[in-house]
Motif scaffolding. Structure first.
Motif: not given
Length: 571
Positions: A73-77, A191-213
């Motif tokens: 999927r990363d290659m396609q992205q 064009p029939t290409v993937l919509e822009d999304e993060p690669l598996s190695v890139e920063t994901k959007a933070p979860s709804s619950r912020p992390p504890k320290l």
């Protein structure tokens, strides 16, 4: 400290030498333009680009260890990102013909004149008609640019690299197909290409619950292991930082990382300064209990250096939170508290310790003491064998760290060089030699030529008398953290303090490392040479990071280093 590099054009760049083991993936040098000629702006952009380079190096290391850095999927992205970028530029210029191939030509008769026409076909059609037509070079260049833009290492697995080129080839052909539609006036085709999304190695959007320290710390620890490897030094750092985070939680509760603001950091620094440095019964107490005990019993408080170090640990974790998108700022640095604590620590250190190296009078006292005399001295409690005699001599003559010498195996004492064989110490030159041992940084892997006085005193004969598969100092055993020299260091400090009554501002073991640098400068040994011997990174021009220091050159210079006998005579 790394700084922006000003190119001949005046535009600043980030330039980093790539370690040998990563060059297949990243090339010999990692170089990125900062896009500015302004020094202040370059510094601001440099920090962000440095973080990207760290991520790229971490991915390359992970790939070298066998990790699957790029999924299908990363290659396609990646290819889809390249496609969208090229299409945007193509539609802005309208030069669709540049992505088409010349097909059949024909001439239209107009009276006595003829006008030649050429049919434009897609690259896909051109390849169908002529399979030998080669696009591979252009496709590889597109792959290279896309990987560099994403900070992704070039796949070292040939099958993976071939698959990536195949994915890009298909997107090349898709772009040519679309170019033909646009060239003929069809702007509704999409064009029939993937919509822009993060690669598996890139920063994901933070979860709804912020992390504890503590959760943020666990993420930081995992990243540090990925970046720096699972070494003893890394584990030691992680353990110390974990203790700091747990102590912070003991003071303020298990707060979400984003709730830690500048006021809380200021209060934390104040609390740290109230902690006891020592005292009976303090082990196992919480931070609040420690402060109460120190207040009621008038115990000595921790030093400004300890306060600074704990703030640095907290700052490292919070900076990781900024990079991962969980925090908008690092309150330790943004508030200026880190800088203030460092300034206070510097004043405290200056008042407490003026010299970090041994004076010649102190060296005379050390090397005229019972260990090095004929008075038959024996250790009062700890028997470390010949380490008592050879470890201080090696630290003096090599400037090596205590642990680098304590962990030496017999096979690490070698001879090399062209022509005349030169005796030297191998400080884990290759990573596969580690076997439970370690170095502080990758730059610490090196060769250290032996000073003639060490050979005259019989060091190589001593090593030759040992089992070939054993340790140079078999009586030095690793402590629970895996460090061979920890217990020796404690006993050596006691020996200097209690046996010979030496009260020096120099650290008992590390003071030899500072002494080595001082004496090298005193006799005129070039800085790049003694940097190579001690494993210090060069602080000069970028060119200093290229190539290696020949063993013969180091051996020639080390002969100028003053012998202990000459130092004693001069003192």
């Amino acid at each position: 400290m790394a700084q922006p590099f000003r190119s001949k054009t005046g535009i600043y760049q980030l330039r980093r030498k790539v370690p040998a083991e990563l060059r297949q993936a990243l090339g010999y040098e990692y170089k990125r333009s900062l896009g500015t000629r302004d020094p202040a702006e370059a510094k601001a952009r440099f920090a962000e680009e440095w973080a990207r380079s760290e991520a790229a190096f971490a991915l390359a290391r992970a790939q070298a260890r066998g990790a699957d850095v790029l999924t299908e999927r990363d290659m396609q992205q990646l290819a889809a990102r390249w496609f969208r970028s090229e299409l945007k530029q193509l539609e802005a210029t309208g030069d669709f013909a540049s992505w088409l191939a010349e097909g059949t030509a024909w001439t239209v008769e107009q009276g006595s004149n003829g006008q030649e026409h050429v049919e434009l076909t897609t690259l896909r059609q051109a390849l169908d008609e002529d399979p030998e037509w080669d696009l591979s070079g252009k496709i590889r260049e597109s792959v290279k640019r896309a990987l560099a833009a994403g900070g992704i290492p070039v796949p070292t697995d040939r099958a993976k690299a071939s698959r990536l080129e195949a994915v890009f080839k298909e997107h090349w052909l898709k772009l040519s197909d679309l170019a033909q539609e646009r060239h003929s006036g069809n702007w509704t085709a999409q064009p029939t290409v993937l919509e822009d999304e993060p690669l598996s190695v890139e920063t994901k959007a933070p979860s709804s619950r912020p992390p504890k320290l503590l959760e943020l710390f666990e993420s930081y620890a995992a990243e540090k292991v990925l970046n720096d490897g699972d070494t003893r030094a890394v584990r030691k750092t992680i353990g110390a930082y974990r203790a700091t985070v747990e102590q912070f939680n003991g003071l303020f509760g298990e707060v979400a990382a984003r709730e830690i603001g500048r006021d809380m950091v200021r209060d934390y620094r104040s609390a740290l300064s109230q902690l006891p440095a020592s005292g009976d019964g303090i082990r196992g107490l919480s931070a609040k209990q420690l402060i109460a005990k120190a207040e009621s019993e008038g115990l000595p408080r921790v030093s400004p250096q300890t306060v600074r170090n704990k703030l640095r640990a907290l700052s490292a974790v919070l900076s990781h939170g900024v990079r991962m998108g969980h925090l908008s700022e690092n309150p330790v640095t943004a508030s200026g508290i880190a800088k203030a604590a460092a300034k206070a620590a510097g004043k405290g250190a200056a008042a407490k310790r003026k010299r970090k190296d041994y004076s010649k009078k102190e060296l005379k006292l050390i090397f005229s003491s019972p260990i090095f005399s004929d008075r038959g001295w024996s250790p009062p409690r700890a028997d470390f064998g010949k380490a008592w005699f050879w470890m201080p001599l090696l630290m003096y003559y090599t400037g090596a760290r205590r642990e680098e010498l304590a962990q030496l195996a017999v096979r690490d004492v070698k001879t090399g060089g062209e022509g005349e064989l030169i005796p030297y110490l191998s400080i884990l030159e290759a990573a596969d030699e580690d076997e439970g041992r370690g170095v502080k940084t990758e730059g610490s892997r090196r060769q250290i030529p032996l000073h003639p006085d060490l050979i005259e005193r019989g060091f190589t004969l001593y090593v030759a008398s040992l089992p070939a598969e054993g340790q140079v100092f078999p009586m030095l055993k690793p402590n629970p953290a895996g460090f061979f020299g920890a217990n020796f260091g404690k006993r050596w400090a006691s020996y200097l303090r209690d046996e010979i009554k030496l009260h020096s501002s120099a650290s008992p073991s590390h003071g030899f490392r500072h002494t080595f640098k001082t004496l090298c400068r005193e006799v005129g040994i070039p800085e790049d040479v003694h940097d190579a011997i001690t494993g210090h990174a060069g602080s000069g021009a970028v060119a200093r990071d290229y190539g290696s220091m020949p063993l013969r050159r180091m051996a020639e210079e080390i002969r100028r280093y003053p012998s202990i006998a000459s130092v004693i005579a001069e003192a």
